[in-house]
Design an enzyme around this catalytic site. Structure first.
Site, short mmCIF file in Angstrom:
data_model
loop_
_atom_site.label_atom_id
_atom_site.label_comp_id
_atom_site.label_asym_id
_atom_site.label_seq_id
_atom_site.Cartn_x
_atom_site.Cartn_y
_atom_site.Cartn_z
CG ASP A 94 -7.16 -4.53 4.60
OD1 ASP A 94 -7.93 -4.18 5.18
OD2 ASP A 94 -6.97 -3.83 2.99
CE1 TYR A 136 -2.96 -2.56 0.40
CE2 TYR A 136 -3.76 -2.93 2.85
CZ TYR A 136 -4.12 -3.40 1.48
OH TYR A 136 -4.70 -4.50 1.47
CG ASP A 179 -2.48 -19.79 0.44
OD1 ASP A 179 -1.24 -20.09 1.10
OD2 ASP A 179 -2.13 -20.07 -0.98
CE LYS A 206 1.03 -17.59 -1.93
NZ LYS A 206 0.52 -18.93 -1.31
CG ASP A 219 -11.66 -6.19 6.67
OD1 ASP A 219 -12.34 -5.68 8.04
OD2 ASP A 219 -12.10 -5.67 5.94
#
Ligand code: NAD
Length: 360
Positions: free
Chosen positions: A251, A146, A227, A195, A255
């Site tokens: 992020d 980001y 994942d 990852k 959620d």
């Protein structure tokens, strides 16, 4: 102890829920012999209305001068409010980004807790939810994809967009240290999520987290691919204590973890810098649709205040008292509208604050 707290009531339900958090903090002060010194500042729409900008330099200075900042929420109805006719850098949310930057808040903490009494709101199968869960998602907040360089170009008539994911070892080390420190105050387990089978930034993440782990022999470290973590959060959330991860993975996973609790009005959060300073706020927004009706759930803000006591002031006993009061009030059958279920007693925002203060 004297606690200097800058409060940002903000917009919508913000002033109502912050007032209830102060009610509970005042009860803590009375019972445990502390002094709460509050200073309110304007941010978001409330600041635009008075100063024409979502955050003033004076407000930033007041925030910096405190030991911690407690916030309600900012923003209005994004389709009807005149605040959203302003250029993006003058809108309410610009105040939030500016304060996070000014205070160098790089670690975001979002607990996802399933309360026994609210288990019916959990969308998971009963055989999974009955184990309960109490997870702390620690997300790096100021680096990664980001904040990396980005551009959109055209090559031979084909549009192409580029985002860069960059982390240096110092950025990883400081969030990892926070993660292990916080795990020590909880279940003493860190699941570092990356990852590393594909990304270089993840391989560096993993290496630095392992270096930091050497200073925390009492904390168990495990690595998990992002994942797999997304799957495990719905398959077996009880396995997690602290989930430590970079900005974008955090992020998304935070959620997901929030949703499996099923109750938005209960979710606290904190953003910390490398001192004890932090900004504490509920995970939900300013709920303009229910503002001014005394029906909002103040518990997320009150639990954020408990996090403030724990992480900025090291007042663990006082934080435990607030969390125990929340459990007790739910056990006693009191519910605000968002968590209401059959057979319970519906209460408003102010009454919920009073009931919690009585249980401290
Ligand atoms: P929201 O979280 O404000 O509301 C979503 C739904 O949940 C609404 O129906 C609302 O009534 C309900 N809700 C939220 N909190 C509740 C509570 N404590 N008690 C009972 N019900 C509650 O999200 P939104 O509607 O998408 O956003 C509204 C405004 O909030 C926007 O301006 C948005 O930009 C802003 N926002 C601010 C923050 C922040 O300050 N950190 C975070 C998210 C959204």
């Amino acid at each position: 102890m004297e606690l200097h707290i800058t409060c940002i009531p903000g917009d919508g339900i913000g002033p109502e829920i912050v007032a209830e958090a102060k009610k509970v903090l005042d009860k803590i002060a009375e019972k445990y012999g502390h002094t709460m010194i509050y200073k309110d500042i304007l941010m978001g729409g409330a600041s635009i209305d008075v100063h024409g900008v979502p955050l003033t330099e004076e407000a930033i200075a007041d925030a910096k001068a405190a030991d911690a900042v407690l916030m309600g929420s900012i923003g209005g109805n994004t389709t009807t409010s005149p605040w959203y006719k302003l250029p993006p850098n003058r809108r309410p949310e610009a105040g939030l980004l500016a304060i996070r930057k000014a205070l160098n808040l790089f670690a975001n903490l979002r607990p996802a807790v399933l309360y026994d009494e609210l288990a019916a709101a959990c969308p998971l199968k009963e055989e999974i939810s009955k184990a309960g869960f109490d997870i702390m998602i620690m997300r790096e907040l100021t680096g990664g994809l980001y904040f990396g360089e980005r551009k959109t170009i055209e090559e031979n008539g084909v549009r192409k967009a580029i985002d860069t994911l960059t982390y240096d070892e110092n950025e990883i080390r400081r969030i990892a240290i926070k993660g292990f420190d916080i795990a020590r105050k909880r279940g003493k387990k860190v699941t570092s999520v990356d990852k590393a089978n594909v990304l270089d930034s993840s391989r560096l993440w993993r290496a630095v987290v392992e270096e930091v782990a050497k200073d925390y022999p009492d904390v168990t470290l495990e690595h998990m691919l992002v994942d797999n973590c997304a799957m495990q959060l719905v398959k077996n959330p009880a396995q997690f204590d602290v989930i430590l991860t970079e900005n974008m993975f955090g992020d998304i996973l935070s959620d997901e973890a929030s949703m499996v609790t099923g109750s938005i009005g209960m979710l606290a959060s904190a953003s910390l810098n490398d001192t004890k300073f932090g900004l504490y706020e509920p995970s939900h927004g300013s709920a303009p649709d229910i503002a001014g009706q005394d029906i909002a759930n103040p518990i997320a803000t009150i639990l954020s205040a408990a996090m403030m006591l724990r992480f900025s002031f090291d007042l663990d006993k006082e934080a435990d008292a607030i969390e125990a009061a929340v459990k007790q009030v739910l056990k006693d059958g009191y519910r605000t509208i968002d968590i209401m279920s059959e057979g319970c007693t519906r209460v408003g925002c102010s009454e919920m604050g009073t009931l919690l203060a009585e249980r401290i």
